[in-house]
Design a protein around this motif. Structure first.
Motif, PDB file in Angstrom:
ATOM      1  N   PHE A 275       0.830  -1.208   0.000  1.00  0.00           N
ATOM      2  CA  PHE A 275       0.000   0.000   0.000  1.00  0.00           C
ATOM      3  C   PHE A 275       0.863   1.256   0.000  1.00  0.00           C
ATOM      4  O   PHE A 275       0.480   2.286  -0.582  1.00  0.00           O
ATOM      5  CB  PHE A 275      -0.944  -0.006   1.208  1.00  0.00           C
ATOM      6  CG  PHE A 275      -2.227  -0.735   0.947  1.00  0.00           C
ATOM      7  CD1 PHE A 275      -3.278  -0.123   0.280  1.00  0.00           C
ATOM      8  CD2 PHE A 275      -2.393  -2.049   1.355  1.00  0.00           C
ATOM      9  CE1 PHE A 275      -4.459  -0.789   0.031  1.00  0.00           C
ATOM     10  CE2 PHE A 275      -3.570  -2.732   1.117  1.00  0.00           C
ATOM     11  CZ  PHE A 275      -4.613  -2.106   0.444  1.00  0.00           C
ATOM     12  N   GLY A 279      -0.744   2.471  -3.003  1.00  0.00           N
ATOM     13  CA  GLY A 279      -1.882   3.167  -2.447  1.00  0.00           C
ATOM     14  C   GLY A 279      -3.221   2.657  -2.939  1.00  0.00           C
ATOM     15  O   GLY A 279      -3.477   1.450  -2.978  1.00  0.00           O
ATOM     16  N   GLU A 280      -4.102   3.583  -3.357  1.00  0.00           N
ATOM     17  CA  GLU A 280      -5.467   3.239  -3.730  1.00  0.00           C
ATOM     18  C   GLU A 280      -5.559   2.476  -5.041  1.00  0.00           C
ATOM     19  O   GLU A 280      -6.642   2.023  -5.430  1.00  0.00           O
ATOM     20  CB  GLU A 280      -6.319   4.511  -3.810  1.00  0.00           C
ATOM     21  CG  GLU A 280      -6.491   5.189  -2.459  1.00  0.00           C
ATOM     22  CD  GLU A 280      -7.406   6.399  -2.547  1.00  0.00           C
ATOM     23  OE1 GLU A 280      -7.909   6.676  -3.663  1.00  0.00           O
ATOM     24  OE2 GLU A 280      -7.626   7.047  -1.511  1.00  0.00           O
ATOM     25  N   GLY A 283      -6.571  -3.182  -5.309  1.00  0.00           N
ATOM     26  CA  GLY A 283      -7.960  -3.611  -5.113  1.00  0.00           C
ATOM     27  C   GLY A 283      -8.043  -5.100  -4.867  1.00  0.00           C
ATOM     28  O   GLY A 283      -7.104  -5.851  -5.120  1.00  0.00           O
TER      29      GLY A 283
END
Length: 325
Positions: A275, A279-280, A283
């Motif tokens: 992460f 990061g985002e 999924g």
């Protein structure tokens, strides 16, 4: 098992907390050693699972501890007594739940438990009143509604609960369970697990169980012993055994429409770094922890592959793989 269904079953531990004390146990049939230098201890309130492939020596070990089979060599003490010389007072302190038996089909359930219970009356003490009352025991194993039924009319799962009740009727300080949940439905299995936890935690009953259900062993046992080739090749918690074999977790995730998997012994650290890097964009993250089954397979050779000693763990180098979609 609800608290109101439980009865006081305090164990007279005396000054020695060791219930099972086995050192250098050997069993030989002819020129074949079935058990070789088996050594372990268990204390009051411990739940031990004895695992191993068919033919590993589990049944022989249990029968020696129960006093039904004479060993070839080694020192064995069960509740402070050599089981080969155990008298009736000693046997009253031990409970045995076999895989199955089909006697007494014409007896009614409560009557059968009360009948067996009368054999334990002479061995009651202030610390351990015996037997366990039939109605209380039926409530504990979930058979109150079947108290007046004939044994032969019980379903397979109900009969298994009765097997457990018969093993418990003398309020044993040590309980042997052989494949205890065979034939139980998921709800009955869950209730039985609660019963086992209650016996160990509240009544200090020591429990030694054998099972081929590794998930059940992981859920129930404080310690897991793996018997292979007549030897104890592993003894510890599931986490201890996983560390011994370098068993790895599997982390999977998606990024930019692509799916990846990564094997690692440090899944928490890896996910944190993942992460921090992406990061985002990460999924569908999932972490599959190394299971007792992974550990068991790493420690036990397949039948016929050798001498049954633990297999060296495969080299689990960390690796990341892109999974085709």
């Amino acid at each position: 098992m609800n608290s109101e269904d439980k009865v006081s079953m305090t164990t007279d531990t005396g000054c020695d907390d060791v219930v099972l004390d086995v050192e250098g146990l050997r069993m030989r049939y002819g020129t074949t050693d079935v058990l070789r230098e088996v050594t372990f201890r268990a204390r009051h309130g411990e739940v031990l699972a004895l695992l191993g492939p068919n033919g590993a020596g589990k049944t022989t070990t249990i029968e020696i501890l129960e006093g039904f089979r004479m060993r070839s060599a080694g020192r064995v003490r069960v509740l402070g007594t050599d089981p080969a010389r155990g008298d009736e007072a000693w046997r009253a302190r031990v409970g045995v739940v076999l895989q199955s038996w089909r006697d007494h089909g014409k007896w009614r359930v409560r009557e059968l438990l009360a009948h067996f219970g009368r054999y334990y009356v002479p061995y009651a003490t202030e610390a351990v009143p015996r037997p366990w009352g039939a109605d209380e025991l039926l409530a504990a194993v979930g058979l109150s509604a079947q108290a007046g039924d004939k044994v032969k009319t019980l379903s397979g799962g109900q009969r298994r609960r009765l097997d457990v009740a018969i093993g418990l009727v003398g309020r044993p300080e040590l309980l042997f369970l052989d494949e205890p949940t065979a034939g139980l439905d998921p709800r009955a299995r869950h209730e039985f697990h609660d019963l086992v936890h209650g016996l160990a935690a509240e009544h200090l009953t020591t429990i030694l169980l054998t099972t081929h259900d590794l998930a059940e062993a992981d859920r129930l046992a404080d310690r897991i012993m793996i018997l292979s080739g007549g030897r104890i090749v592993a003894d510890g918690t599931a986490a201890d055994l996983a560390r011994r074999t370098d068993a790895t977790d599997e982390v999977s995730w998606t990024r930019e429409g692509r799916r990846f998997t990564h094997t690692t012994g440090e899944s928490t650290r890896f996910v944190r770094e993942l992460f921090a890097r992406h990061g985002e964009a990460i999924g569908d993250l999932a972490v599959r922890r190394a299971s007792l089954e992974d550990t068991y397979l790493a420690l036990v050779r397949e039948p016929g592959s050798g001498n049954g000693l633990p297999t060296p763990a495969a080299a689990h180098g960390e690796r990341t793989t892109e999974v085709a979609r």
